[in-house]
Design a protein around this motif. Sequence first.
Motif, mmCIF file in Angstrom:
data_model
loop_
_atom_site.group_PDB
_atom_site.id
_atom_site.type_symbol
_atom_site.label_atom_id
_atom_site.label_comp_id
_atom_site.label_asym_id
_atom_site.label_seq_id
_atom_site.Cartn_x
_atom_site.Cartn_y
_atom_site.Cartn_z
ATOM 1 N N CYS A 137 42.372 43.783 34.188
ATOM 2 C CA CYS A 137 41.969 45.114 33.723
ATOM 3 C C CYS A 137 41.577 45.095 32.245
ATOM 4 O O CYS A 137 41.768 46.071 31.521
ATOM 5 C CB CYS A 137 43.080 46.137 33.963
ATOM 6 S SG CYS A 137 42.511 47.571 34.906
ATOM 7 N N VAL B 140 48.093 50.539 36.215
ATOM 8 C CA VAL B 140 47.090 50.234 37.235
ATOM 9 C C VAL B 140 47.731 49.440 38.367
ATOM 10 O O VAL B 140 48.484 48.500 38.134
ATOM 11 C CB VAL B 140 45.923 49.427 36.624
ATOM 12 C CG1 VAL B 140 44.938 48.995 37.699
ATOM 13 C CG2 VAL B 140 45.217 50.257 35.564
ATOM 14 N N PRO C 92 41.629 43.382 39.261
ATOM 15 C CA PRO C 92 42.806 43.381 38.376
ATOM 16 C C PRO C 92 44.029 42.837 39.101
ATOM 17 O O PRO C 92 44.953 43.573 39.444
ATOM 18 C CB PRO C 92 42.964 44.859 38.013
ATOM 19 C CG PRO C 92 42.415 45.590 39.199
ATOM 20 C CD PRO C 92 41.277 44.748 39.703
ATOM 21 N N THR D 231 40.175 52.175 40.939
ATOM 22 C CA THR D 231 41.507 51.614 40.764
ATOM 23 C C THR D 231 42.467 52.741 40.442
ATOM 24 O O THR D 231 42.234 53.521 39.529
ATOM 25 C CB THR D 231 41.517 50.578 39.629
ATOM 26 O OG1 THR D 231 40.589 49.550 39.944
ATOM 27 C CG2 THR D 231 42.894 49.968 39.475
ATOM 28 N N CYS E 115 38.205 48.348 36.821
ATOM 29 C CA CYS E 115 38.806 49.168 35.761
ATOM 30 C C CYS E 115 37.706 49.848 34.950
ATOM 31 O O CYS E 115 37.328 50.959 35.233
ATOM 32 C CB CYS E 115 39.720 48.316 34.890
ATOM 33 S SG CYS E 115 41.190 47.733 35.782
ATOM 34 N N LEU F 224 37.597 54.482 34.495
ATOM 35 C CA LEU F 224 37.725 53.806 35.778
ATOM 36 C C LEU F 224 36.494 53.968 36.657
ATOM 37 O O LEU F 224 36.580 54.208 37.848
ATOM 38 C CB LEU F 224 38.979 54.293 36.507
ATOM 39 C CG LEU F 224 40.288 54.068 35.751
ATOM 40 C CD1 LEU F 224 41.459 54.511 36.585
ATOM 41 C CD2 LEU F 224 40.453 52.622 35.351
#
Length: 382
Positions: free
Chosen positions: A87, A50, A41, A133, A112, A156
């Motif tokens: 993500c 995130v 991400p 993450t 993610c 996640l």
Amino acid sequence: MPTQRTAIFERAVCIVTLQCILLICVRFSISESVTIGLMAPYNISSNSSVVSAEYYISAALLAKEKVLSSQLLPGRSFDFVWNATTCNEATSLQVFASQWKSGVKAFIGPGCSCETQARVASALNVPLISQKTYLCGIEFGCVSRNSANAIETKTLCTNDVLSDKKDFSTFARTIPANSRLAPPLLKLLQLYDWAWIGLVVEDSPEWRQRAQAMHTYLTLHGVTVAVQKTIQSASLYTTANDGAGFEKVLRSMRDDVRIFVFAMDYRIGREGVAYAKRLGLRITDYAFILFALDHGTVWNNVASPRKWFYGEYPGDTQGQSFASVMEAVLLVSVNPNRTSQYDQFVASLKSRSNEAPFYSTVYEGAGWSKEVRILEGDPIFF
């Protein structure tokens, strides 16, 4: 902007990722070249919940050098390709398909969501290793209370369903499944002969799953969960809007249980202990079990123990010391030990972050130091 604490946690994950790449490499025959696909991400907005891979993705450069300098791949070439997933599940699946078509042998990511990607990897019989993450909450200014990004819709990659090797035979991860908290909690309860508890659960996907696993496992081993209540998630919690609700939950439970298990982020749990004192729940009559699962938080608090005791949420508890109400707390924590080897790795990661192909600038400027202070002495446990 994410804090240094959250970035430190992501770098810790990268140490395991280095080892994972080495393990993947031994899977292939001696005649093959090896290309790893990295999905991350990257370049996530500062308004996102995130932490962007810009803070840790340069670990791939260190991993490549580690592989090439080892004897794992004699006579074979090794490299990686990478793409940003933002993500987004659809984007990560497109990236996965594109990398696989280009001849990628194994994958690290997407960082993610994982369930769909892991199922595809299993069907194609290719390894997929995912890292955790970190979610950054509103108390650090990463997301606003009304931000759609603050709603945690994914687990996640810690979902217990991913442990089923029948459906996810090629999937691995660098963080334990949500159910892994239940056994140490049982050991702690058995140590004090506690068999009747109340469970207060943070309303987030990860903590709901952890609480469900705790409830099932504890019941199976003779512990009664007499009451279970839910409070606001860490990414949305504020003292002003949710503190009274937390206090109401504790008030409704205090006549039924004496042992409270706070299945939630440590910072909210600490707030809950303060509310318990306000309600007159004396430390001679009640006990509270909290969890500290973020390595960055634990390392910072071990280095500066007073940080365990100070509120962080905006409102009437921010900056207040909780030391006087923590005597009744037992803390289940990740291992706080930290080595000079890790600190050297962090320094290398920072110094390489602006190199090709990532060109990250997050460690440039006066706000960041590429020098890492090495902790000395024994870790402090509570």
